[in-house]
Write a protein that holds these residues in place. Structure first.
Motif, PDB file in Angstrom:
ATOM      1  N   TRP A   1       0.829  -1.205   0.000  1.00 41.99           N
ATOM      2  CA  TRP A   1       0.000   0.000   0.000  1.00 41.99           C
ATOM      3  C   TRP A   1       0.863   1.254   0.000  1.00 41.99           C
ATOM      4  N   ASN A   2       0.386   2.275  -0.694  1.00 39.35           N
ATOM      5  CA  ASN A   2       1.058   3.573  -0.626  1.00 39.35           C
ATOM      6  C   ASN A   2       0.559   4.337   0.599  1.00 39.35           C
TER       7      ASN A   2
ATOM      8  N   LYS B   1      -1.282   6.984   0.936  1.00 36.20           N
ATOM      9  CA  LYS B   1      -2.684   7.393   0.918  1.00 36.20           C
ATOM     10  C   LYS B   1      -3.597   6.244   1.298  1.00 36.20           C
ATOM     11  N   ARG B   2      -3.306   5.068   0.752  1.00 32.31           N
ATOM     12  CA  ARG B   2      -4.129   3.884   1.054  1.00 32.31           C
ATOM     13  C   ARG B   2      -3.955   3.483   2.517  1.00 32.31           C
TER      14      ARG B   2
ATOM     15  N   ALA C   1      -3.214   5.497   4.968  1.00 26.94           N
ATOM     16  CA  ALA C   1      -3.895   6.508   5.794  1.00 26.94           C
ATOM     17  C   ALA C   1      -5.397   6.247   5.847  1.00 26.94           C
ATOM     18  N   ARG C   2      -5.965   5.774   4.737  1.00 24.18           N
ATOM     19  CA  ARG C   2      -7.411   5.509   4.725  1.00 24.18           C
ATOM     20  C   ARG C   2      -7.768   4.405   5.704  1.00 24.18           C
TER      21      ARG C   2
ATOM     22  N   LYS D   1       2.595  10.269   2.070  1.00 25.07           N
ATOM     23  CA  LYS D   1       1.656   9.985   0.970  1.00 25.07           C
ATOM     24  C   LYS D   1       2.319  10.290  -0.367  1.00 25.07           C
ATOM     25  N   GLU D   2       3.416   9.591  -0.620  1.00 24.42           N
ATOM     26  CA  GLU D   2       4.147   9.851  -1.853  1.00 24.42           C
ATOM     27  C   GLU D   2       3.402   9.253  -3.043  1.00 24.42           C
TER      28      GLU D   2
END
Length: 341
Positions: free
Chosen positions: A87-88, A90-91, A93-94, A130-131
């Motif tokens: 996961w990156n 952003k994913r 963090a969600r 969140k790169e």
């Protein structure tokens, strides 16, 4: 040529069925709370995330009830998200946000059984950057025109969809909502240069119905593709006896969906030999308006932005921006120095 995203199967109907009944009850309560104020798409995302977590807990945490899961086990799960699921930020963090909200749900509904329970997610699980994990595709005017010309010969529905996307900056979920009565050639805005939708479209935003906004479409650039498509759509209606009032139809008369649009887009990628995603066209639309030296205030009004994010969507390279006023100052300075010599 689709942008490559790593995917790994993390859930199954069999695993979901075996999730601890207490966790299923917690999920139900959580979704009920969120359903009052979140869109259907957001609810679907919450459900998917919770299924991923609790299927992992089924196999790795002895299927414990969520409040009984230890700190180190939560840490193990998020390590799994990074190392195994790739996961990156952003994913990541969600999911972190979802489990934090789930913890608040426990406090709200299970305080009698778990009076000492507290929300530890954000304290235990550190955020990760969140790169970007995908190379950004920037479309040129030539790219878009080349694709529109090709689609005009191949499929009028594809051509109209692309034209609507690039000349309105609409999100893919907004494009799906257009009906046959959404566009009226006489319903104009911004000095008659734009078509304004006859009704509001559900955009991104908080609440069950998101933000309700009018969309604005560059009239003269869009209408040729739209009018050609209407003739093609009429043939579909006659051949299939479809009674749908949605603007975009598949060949069998069934309304096109986001899934349909993405399948059409894959053909566009092969032709351009470039990775495409519908947000490309939102960037293209904004960049086009910036190139015409329109003020940020006007662009924000056209796109229905309440805050200034024009710069985020402007893909103009620094070297290609209009720096004439600033460069003129430097030119004058150099001329003065030459004069002094």
């Amino acid at each position: 040529m689709s942008r490559k995203t790593f995917k790994k199967i993390t859930t199954s109907e069999e695993f979901i069925e075996k999730i601890n009944p207490q966790n299923k009850k917690l999920i139900k309560l959580f979704i009920q709370d969120k359903n009052r104020k979140c869109s259907d798409a957001t609810i679907k995302g919450y459900t998917s995330d919770l299924n991923i977590f609790f299927c992992w807990a089924l196999n790795e945490c002895e299927n414990k009830f969520f409040p009984d899961i230890k700190k180190y086990e939560l840490s193990n799960f998020f390590s799994y998200c990074i190392d195994e699921l790739q996961w990156n930020g952003k994913r990541f963090a969600r999911m972190r946000s979802v489990l934090s909200s789930l913890s608040e749900c426990v406090i709200k509904y299970f305080d009698e059984e778990y009076p000492t329970f507290r929300n530890i997610i954000n304290a235990v699980i550190e955020a990760v950057p969140k790169e970007a994990v995908r190379e950004k595709t920037v479309l040129s005017d030539q790219d878009v025109q080349k694709l529109l010309d090709w689609l005009s010969e191949k499929n009028q529905a594809d051509a109209c969809l692309l034209a609507l996307a690039v000349y309105s900056g609409s999100r893919i979920s907004e494009l799906e909502q257009f009906r046959i009565d959404t566009i009226d050639e006489n319903n104009l805005s911004f000095g008659g240069l734009f078509l304004e939708t006859t009704h509001k479209i559900r955009g991104k935003g908080f609440g069950k119905n998101g933000s309700q906004i009018y969309k604005h479409i560059i009239k003269d650039l869009f209408l040729p593709y739209y009018n050609n498509y209407l003739e093609y759509r009429k043939e579909i209606i006659e051949n299939t006896k479809s009674e749908s009032n949605m603007l975009f139809l598949q060949k069998d008369g069934v309304p096109a969906t986001v899934t349909t649009f993405n399948s059409w887009k894959r053909k566009w990628e092969k032709y351009l030999k470039s990775d495409l995603y519908f947000h490309n066209y939102r960037h293209f639309f904004t960049t086009m308006l910036v190139k015409q030296k329109m003020s940020k205030e006007v662009i924000m009004a056209i796109v229905s932005w309440k805050s200034d994010i024009v710069g985020i969507y402007d893909d103009t390279e620094e070297k290609n921006r209009d720096w004439s006023n600033d460069l003129e100052k430097l030119s004058l300075l150099l001329d003065n120095k030459k004069g002094d010599e």
